[in-house]
Design an enzyme around this catalytic site. Structure first.
Site, PDB file in Angstrom:
ATOM      1  N   PRO A 107      46.164  68.388  60.721  1.00 19.51           N
ATOM      2  CA  PRO A 107      45.513  67.117  61.018  1.00 19.51           C
ATOM      3  C   PRO A 107      45.370  66.246  59.760  1.00 19.51           C
ATOM      4  O   PRO A 107      45.061  66.762  58.687  1.00 19.51           O
ATOM      5  CB  PRO A 107      44.137  67.521  61.566  1.00 19.51           C
ATOM      6  CG  PRO A 107      44.089  69.000  61.607  1.00 19.51           C
ATOM      7  CD  PRO A 107      45.339  69.562  61.022  1.00 19.51           C
ATOM      8  N   GLY A 111      40.411  66.825  55.804  1.00 20.51           N
ATOM      9  CA  GLY A 111      39.966  67.842  54.855  1.00 20.51           C
ATOM     10  C   GLY A 111      40.784  69.109  54.887  1.00 20.51           C
ATOM     11  O   GLY A 111      40.363  70.134  54.358  1.00 20.51           O
ATOM     12  N   ALA A 117      49.970  69.506  51.256  1.00 21.21           N
ATOM     13  CA  ALA A 117      50.941  70.401  51.895  1.00 21.21           C
ATOM     14  C   ALA A 117      52.264  69.679  52.138  1.00 21.21           C
ATOM     15  O   ALA A 117      53.342  70.254  51.926  1.00 21.21           O
ATOM     16  CB  ALA A 117      50.371  70.926  53.213  1.00 21.21           C
ATOM     17  N   ASP A 158      43.411  71.285  45.855  1.00 14.66           N
ATOM     18  CA  ASP A 158      44.297  71.210  47.025  1.00 14.66           C
ATOM     19  C   ASP A 158      45.725  71.595  46.648  1.00 14.66           C
ATOM     20  O   ASP A 158      46.361  72.427  47.313  1.00 14.66           O
ATOM     21  CB  ASP A 158      44.298  69.797  47.620  1.00 14.66           C
ATOM     22  CG  ASP A 158      43.105  69.545  48.524  1.00 14.66           C
ATOM     23  OD1 ASP A 158      42.125  70.298  48.426  1.00 14.66           O
ATOM     24  OD2 ASP A 158      43.158  68.592  49.324  1.00 14.66           O
TER      25      ASP A 158
HETATM   26  O1  PMV Z   1      41.204  66.619  50.371  1.00 15.83           O
HETATM   27  P1  PMV Z   1      39.925  67.162  50.918  1.00 15.83           P
HETATM   28  O2  PMV Z   1      39.275  66.281  51.884  1.00 15.83           O
HETATM   29  O3  PMV Z   1      40.029  68.584  51.312  1.00 15.83           O
HETATM   30  O4  PMV Z   1      38.877  67.158  49.695  1.00 15.83           O
HETATM   31  C1  PMV Z   1      39.153  67.838  48.542  1.00 15.83           C
HETATM   32  C2  PMV Z   1      37.912  68.378  47.971  1.00 15.83           C
HETATM   33  C3  PMV Z   1      37.086  67.474  47.074  1.00 15.83           C
HETATM   34  O5  PMV Z   1      36.337  68.367  46.262  1.00 15.83           O
HETATM   35  C4  PMV Z   1      36.147  66.614  47.886  1.00 15.83           C
HETATM   36  C5  PMV Z   1      37.932  66.576  46.193  1.00 15.83           C
HETATM   37  C6  PMV Z   1      38.699  67.299  45.103  1.00 15.83           C
HETATM   38  O6  PMV Z   1      39.559  66.657  44.486  1.00 15.83           O
HETATM   39  O7  PMV Z   1      38.441  68.468  44.831  1.00 15.83           O
END
Ligand code: PMV
Length: 325
Positions: A107, A111, A117, A158
Site C-alpha cells: 500500500p 508506512g 521497496a 526504510d
Molecule cells: O516511511 P514511513 O512512513 O515508514 O516512516 C519512516 C519512519 C520515520 O521514522 C517516521 C521516518 C524515518 O526516516 O525514519
C-alpha cells in the site's frame, strides 16, 4: 528470464523487495535514537527489465500508478528515474535500451516502505539486467539517496530493512545490526485507509521539536530506552512483555502528535480483541497499525480490526532467518 541477480546483459531480469514495518522507534530514529524494523514478505514491489529495440532509450512503466516515461525525459528529482540513474552511475554504464515494468502490492503512503521497496527492486533489476550484482550495503546506499527525494531527512531505516531483507536494529549513520528473533512474532497489520505522507508528518515533528526541544528530546529518549528493552525481549523470545512495550510506544507516539483517531481506534480494537499490544507503524497520522498477537488469536484480532473499520489487514510473522544468516 532470471529471478536472480547476475543475469546476462540483454536478457530480461526481475527483482523484488519486501514491504516493511517499524516494530519500535519511528520518528525518534530520525533524531539518532535506535529503532527496530522487519520486512513484510506478504507484500512486495517487483521490477522487470526487458530488452527494447536499439535506440529506443530506457523506459519506465509504473503500472499501478499509470506512469510510462523515458528516463532521459524525467526530471532530476523523479524518484523512479533517480533510482535508475543512481544505479547506472554506480555501475559506470550508460542507460541501455530497455523497458522496466514496475508493479507493487505494497500500500502506498501507509508506512509500509513502498517507495523504498520500489527503488530497491528497481536498482537490483537494472543491475541484474546489466549482469551485475549489488550487495545489501550498496543497494541500501542507493535507495537512501532515492529516499531523500521522498522526504528530505530520512533516518535510513526504510532503505536498510528492505535492502538487507531481515529484521534489523538500526541507529542512524550506522550499519544495521541483524536482530535475532528468539520466538516468532505474529503480527496483524491493519490499514486505516488514510493516506499520509511521511514528509509532512516528519516535518510536523520537527516543528514541534524546534518549538520545545526539551519536551521532544525527553520523548525521543523514552522511545530510545524502550527500543533497547524491546531488543532484549525480541532476542529472548519474551513476547508477552513485548506487547506492553508496543502499547507504551504508541502512547509516546501519540504524545509526539503523530497518532490520529483512526489509529487510536484500531489499536484499541486490537487490544480489546486480545492482542498483546498494538501501535501505529511508520510515520503515522494515517497508514497502518501493527498488533502483536498469539498465534491462536490471529483470526479474532483480524475480525475485530475489520469490524473497527480497517480498510485492509495483512498477517505476517517476524521470525528467525530462514537462511540462518
Ligand atoms: O516511511 P514511513 O512512513 O515508514 O516512516 C519512516 C519512519 C520515520 O521514522 C517516521 C521516518 C524515518 O526516516 O525514519
Amino acid at each position: 528470464m532470471t529471478q536472480m541477480q547476475g543475469a546476462v546483459t540483454g536478457q530480461s531480469a526481475t527483482s523484488s523487495a519486501p514491504g516493511k514495518i517499524i516494530l519500535f522507534g519511528e520518528h525518534a530514529v530520525v533524531y539518532g535514537r535506535p529503532a527496530i524494523a522487519a520486512p513484510v514478505h506478504e507484500v512486495r514491489a517487483c521490477a522487470t527489465v526487458q530488452p527494447a529495440p536499439h535506440g529506443s532509450g530506457f523506459r519506465i512503466e509504473a503500472v499501478d500508478i499509470g506512469r510510462s516515461f523515458l528516463l532521459e525525459a524525467a526530471p532530476v528529482d523523479d524518484p523512479l528515474a533517480a533510482a535508475v540513474r543512481l544505479t547506472l552511475a554506480h555501475l559506470g554504464v550508460p542507460p541501455p535500451d530497455a523497458v522496466c515494468t514496475l508493479t507493487s502490492t505494497i500500500p502506498i503512503a501507509s508506512g509500509m516502505g513502498s517507495g523504498a521497496a520500489t527503488a530497491a527492486a528497481l536498482c537490483r533489476a537494472v543491475a541484474a539486467y546489466l549482469g551485475r550484482t549489488l550487495d545489501a550495503a550498496a543497494l541500501s546506499a542507493l535507495v537512501y539517496e532515492v529516499e531523500k527525494l521522498h522526504h528530505g531527512t530520512p533516518s535510513g531505516i526504510d532503505n536498510a530493512v528492505v535492502s538487507y531483507d531481515r529484521p534489523i536494529f538500526y541507529v542512524r549513520d550506522h550499519p544495521p545490526v541483524h536482530l535475532s528473533v528468539g520466538a516468532p512474532l505474529y503480527i496483524v497489520i491493519a490499514d486505516t485507509g488514510v493516506r499520509s505522507l511521511t514528509k509532512t508528518v516528519v516535518a510536523h515533528v520537527r516543528r514541534g521539536w524546534e518549538r520545545d526541544p526539551a519536551r521532544y528530546d525527553a520523548l525521543f529518549d523514552q522511545i530510545g530506552d524502550l527500543v533497547m528493552e524491546a531488543r532484549r525481549l525480541i532476542e529472548d523470545g519474551r513476547v508477552q512483555e513485548l506487547g506492553m512495550l508496543m502499547d507504551e510506544n504508541h502512547a509516546l507516539l501519540a504524545a509526539l502528535g503523530v497518532s490520529s483517531p483512526a489509529l487510536d481506534a484500531l489499536t484499541e480494537a486490537a487490544r480489546l480483541a486480545g492482542a498483546l499490544g498494538a501501535k501505529l507503524s511508520g510515520a503515522g497520522r494515517g497508514g497502518n497499525v501493527i498488533a502483536l498477537v498469539e498465534e491462536d488469536m490471529i483470526d479474532e484480532v483480524v475480525r475485530a480490526l475489520e469490524e473497527a473499520g480497517a480498510a485492509r489487514t495483512i498477517r505476517t510473522v517476524v521470525e528467525r532467518e530462514r537462511d540462518g544468516i
